[in-house]
Design a protein around this motif. Structure first.
Motif, short mmCIF file in Angstrom:
data_model
loop_
_atom_site.label_atom_id
_atom_site.label_comp_id
_atom_site.label_asym_id
_atom_site.label_seq_id
_atom_site.Cartn_x
_atom_site.Cartn_y
_atom_site.Cartn_z
N ARG A 205 0.84 -1.19 0.00
CA ARG A 205 0.00 0.00 0.00
C ARG A 205 0.88 1.25 0.00
N ASP A 206 0.67 2.13 -0.96
CA ASP A 206 1.38 3.40 -0.98
C ASP A 206 0.86 4.30 0.14
N TRP A 207 1.72 5.09 0.72
CA TRP A 207 1.34 5.95 1.82
C TRP A 207 2.18 7.22 1.79
N ARG A 208 1.73 8.22 2.51
CA ARG A 208 2.49 9.45 2.65
C ARG A 208 2.29 9.98 4.07
N THR A 209 3.29 10.69 4.57
CA THR A 209 3.24 11.22 5.93
C THR A 209 2.50 12.55 5.97
N VAL A 210 1.65 12.70 6.98
CA VAL A 210 0.95 13.96 7.22
C VAL A 210 1.19 14.36 8.67
N PHE A 211 1.81 15.50 8.87
CA PHE A 211 1.91 16.08 10.22
C PHE A 211 2.60 15.18 11.23
N GLU A 212 3.91 15.10 11.20
CA GLU A 212 4.67 14.43 12.25
C GLU A 212 5.46 15.49 13.00
N ASN A 213 4.76 16.26 13.81
CA ASN A 213 5.40 17.39 14.50
C ASN A 213 5.48 17.21 16.01
N GLY A 214 5.23 16.00 16.51
CA GLY A 214 5.34 15.74 17.94
C GLY A 214 4.18 16.21 18.76
N SER A 215 3.05 16.53 18.14
CA SER A 215 1.88 17.01 18.87
C SER A 215 0.72 16.04 18.72
N ILE A 216 0.27 15.45 19.83
CA ILE A 216 -0.87 14.55 19.79
C ILE A 216 -2.13 15.31 19.43
N ASP A 217 -2.22 16.57 19.84
CA ASP A 217 -3.39 17.38 19.51
C ASP A 217 -3.46 17.67 18.01
N ALA A 218 -2.29 17.92 17.41
CA ALA A 218 -2.27 18.17 15.97
C ALA A 218 -2.66 16.93 15.19
N THR A 219 -2.19 15.77 15.63
CA THR A 219 -2.58 14.52 14.97
C THR A 219 -4.07 14.27 15.13
N THR A 220 -4.60 14.51 16.32
CA THR A 220 -6.03 14.33 16.55
C THR A 220 -6.85 15.22 15.62
N ALA A 221 -6.43 16.48 15.50
CA ALA A 221 -7.15 17.41 14.63
C ALA A 221 -7.04 16.98 13.17
N THR A 222 -5.87 16.50 12.78
CA THR A 222 -5.67 16.06 11.40
C THR A 222 -6.59 14.89 11.06
N VAL A 223 -6.71 13.96 11.99
CA VAL A 223 -7.58 12.80 11.76
C VAL A 223 -9.05 13.21 11.82
N ALA A 224 -9.40 14.04 12.79
CA ALA A 224 -10.80 14.45 12.94
C ALA A 224 -11.32 15.20 11.73
N THR A 225 -10.45 15.92 11.03
CA THR A 225 -10.86 16.65 9.82
C THR A 225 -10.70 15.80 8.56
N ASP A 226 -10.42 14.51 8.76
CA ASP A 226 -10.36 13.55 7.64
C ASP A 226 -9.22 13.82 6.68
N LEU A 227 -8.14 14.42 7.21
CA LEU A 227 -6.96 14.64 6.37
C LEU A 227 -6.02 13.44 6.38
N ALA A 228 -6.19 12.56 7.37
CA ALA A 228 -5.30 11.40 7.48
C ALA A 228 -5.92 10.38 8.42
N VAL A 229 -5.32 9.20 8.44
CA VAL A 229 -5.62 8.19 9.45
C VAL A 229 -4.40 8.08 10.34
N THR A 230 -4.57 7.46 11.49
CA THR A 230 -3.45 7.22 12.39
C THR A 230 -3.60 5.84 13.01
N ALA A 231 -2.66 5.47 13.86
CA ALA A 231 -2.71 4.18 14.57
C ALA A 231 -2.43 4.43 16.04
N TRP A 232 -3.37 4.04 16.89
CA TRP A 232 -3.24 4.21 18.33
C TRP A 232 -3.66 2.93 19.03
#
Length: 289
Positions: A205-232
């Motif tokens: 599966r091809d993939w690309r990185t979105v927002f790896e800036n060390g902020s859990i809040d930024a990742t949450t916002a990125t996922v909540a706005t459907d810009l990316a998925v994550t793994a927790w």
């Protein structure tokens, strides 16, 4: 001549006075009804006064019992305060705890609140970072203990819990359908990153990185706005986000262990006490795996 009160009898008297029932008092004190009755009789004999009378609704304090009740509460409270003060080990000083970004909120916050209430003289410092970075910080002596997430079976610490790693997306989102797959992993050193990338590579599966800036809040916002998925870990997924099902087409992910790491040498009492609180806190946490 001085007389000494039996604190056990006073404790039984208060239990009966509060419940107006010897059987209920016995249940609270882990005594039989007969034992409670005998202790009350001993106390009445010592004072030479009846402390309880009986009416249609059960036991009732006599005037002597009413006089005793208030002073008995004060005496018992002072007894317990002295006992705690003389037997509890003093715990103070600083303690530095390292926690992965995803565990800082749902797991550690209530544990630290309880610990701070029990030991207000301890100065707590919290470092949030990726698990590999925390392991290095502990080795350098920059923190006193750490929680570290590792793939199941790969750990040198004390395994406190195991949970499954899951894909997370927005409610009704479509980010998981995109090619390349947009993935947000909080930090480049995230402990989950190698497992996630291995799973995607296994699926070709091809993939690309979105927002790896060390902020859990930024990742949450990125996922909540459907810009990316994550793994927790499943138990850390916020309620406003979705755990993506197998039907989403993403590869399965492995389970991870939450491990407690202490320094190699002797740890300070504050460090050991915080470690105990963390163990107890995790034992009460209902994980999904």
């Amino acid at each position: 001549m001085a007389r000494n009160l039996d604190i056990a009898l006073i404790r039984t008297f208060l239990a009966v006075a509060e419940r107006r029932n010897m059987t209920a008092a016995g249940n609270a004190l882990h005594l039989t009804q007969s034992a409670v009755s005998q202790q009350i009789a001993r106390l009445e004999q010592a004072f030479g006064r009846e402390l309880f009378s009986r009416d249609r609704r059960g036991l009732k304090l006599t005037p002597a019992g009413e006089r005793l009740q208030g002073k008995a509460r004060h005496l018992l409270g002072l007894n317990d305060e002295i006992w705690a003060d003389m037997t509890t080990r003093r715990v103070d000083g600083p303690v530095r705890l390292g926690v992965p970004f995803d565990l800082a909120g749902p797991l550690i916050a209530p544990i630290l609140k309880g610990f701070a209430g029990a030991f207000p003289q301890v100065e707590i410092s919290l470092l949030c970072a990726a698990s590999p970075d925390l392991t290095q910080a502990l080795a350098r002596g920059e923190i006193d203990l750490a929680l570290v997430e590792t793939p199941l079976g790969v750990t040198e610490g004390e395994c406190l819990a195991i949970d499954r790693l899951v894909w997370v997306g927005a409610r009704g989102g479509v980010a998981h359908l995109k090619t390349p797959l947009p993935v947000s992993m909080v930090a480049e050193t995230c402990a989950f990153r190698p497992a996630v990338l291995a799973a995607l590579q296994g699926q070709s599966r091809d993939w690309r990185t979105v927002f790896e800036n060390g902020s859990i809040d930024a990742t949450t916002a990125t996922v909540a706005t459907d810009l990316a998925v994550t793994a927790w870990l499943a138990f850390t997924v916020p309620p406003h986000l979705d755990i993506l099902p197998a039907e989403a087409g993403l590869p399965p992910l492995p389970s991870f262990a939450i491990n407690l790491h202490l320094p190699a040498g002797d740890a300070a009492p504050a460090t050991l006490e915080l470690a105990r609180h963390i163990r107890e806190g995790l034992s009460r946490t209902r994980l999904v795996a």
